[in-house]
Design a protein around this motif. Structure first.
Motif, short mmCIF file in Angstrom:
data_model
loop_
_atom_site.label_atom_id
_atom_site.label_comp_id
_atom_site.label_asym_id
_atom_site.label_seq_id
_atom_site.Cartn_x
_atom_site.Cartn_y
_atom_site.Cartn_z
N ASN A 255 0.81 -1.22 0.00
CA ASN A 255 0.00 0.00 0.00
C ASN A 255 0.85 1.27 0.00
O ASN A 255 0.32 2.37 0.15
CB ASN A 255 -0.97 0.02 1.19
CG ASN A 255 -0.28 0.33 2.50
OD1 ASN A 255 0.92 0.11 2.65
ND2 ASN A 255 -1.03 0.85 3.44
N ASP A 256 2.17 1.11 -0.19
CA ASP A 256 3.04 2.28 -0.14
C ASP A 256 4.24 2.05 -1.06
O ASP A 256 4.49 0.94 -1.51
CB ASP A 256 3.51 2.52 1.30
CG ASP A 256 3.94 3.95 1.57
OD1 ASP A 256 3.85 4.79 0.64
OD2 ASP A 256 4.36 4.24 2.70
N ARG A 257 4.98 3.12 -1.32
CA ARG A 257 6.21 3.05 -2.11
C ARG A 257 7.41 3.16 -1.19
O ARG A 257 7.37 3.85 -0.18
CB ARG A 257 6.25 4.17 -3.15
CG ARG A 257 5.24 4.00 -4.26
CD ARG A 257 5.62 2.81 -5.14
NE ARG A 257 4.53 2.50 -6.06
CZ ARG A 257 3.98 1.30 -6.15
NH1 ARG A 257 4.39 0.31 -5.38
NH2 ARG A 257 3.02 1.07 -7.01
N GLY A 258 8.45 2.51 -1.55
CA GLY A 258 9.67 2.49 -0.76
C GLY A 258 10.26 1.10 -0.85
O GLY A 258 9.76 0.29 -1.63
N PRO A 259 11.24 0.75 -0.13
CA PRO A 259 11.99 1.59 0.80
C PRO A 259 12.96 2.50 0.04
O PRO A 259 13.30 2.25 -1.10
CB PRO A 259 12.75 0.58 1.65
CG PRO A 259 12.89 -0.62 0.77
CD PRO A 259 11.70 -0.62 -0.15
#
Length: 119
Positions: free
Chosen positions: A82-86
């Motif tokens: 649900n997110d972008r990264g690291p």
């Protein structure tokens, strides 16, 4: 062909083209992972919930479910991207605090993991 059927066909083709352009996880990927527990908004627009089983990956589509296995102890969890990264060099995944806790590396902060797609 009716207008309605034409719209359905156009939608199906556009969905197929979009899906084909997304990266997939064809084989297991291994590397280093860390955890984070911010309370900001994720790249998907969700509020970061440290108690949720979620993760950040650079390229996998939002909503993709993956199985993450801690190479040090064999513990595994399923998380949703649900997110972008690291953004730390050498890391392939950032996990929520809850996921890191179940994998057993809260204290260490990072660990070696392998991830694979959940079908």
């Amino acid at each position: 062909m009716s207008q309605r059927n034409f719209r359905r066909a156009a939608f199906a083709l556009s969905t197929l083209a979009f899906t084909a352009a997304l990266p997939t996880l064809a084989q297991a990927q291994c590397g280093s992972a860390s955890w984070y527990a911010l309370t900001s908004t994720t790249a998907s627009g969700e509020r970061m919930n440290p108690a949720a089983m979620t993760a950040a990956h650079r390229k996998l589509p939002f909503g993709t479910k993956i199985k993450v296995t801690n190479a040090a102890n064999g513990k595994a969890v399923v998380v949703r991207i649900n997110d972008r990264g690291p953004f730390a060099k050498g890391r392939i995944l950032d996990l929520s605090k809850a996921a890191a806790s179940k994998l057993g590396f809260i204290r260490a902060g990072h660990t070696k993991i392998c991830l694979e797609a959940v079908k």
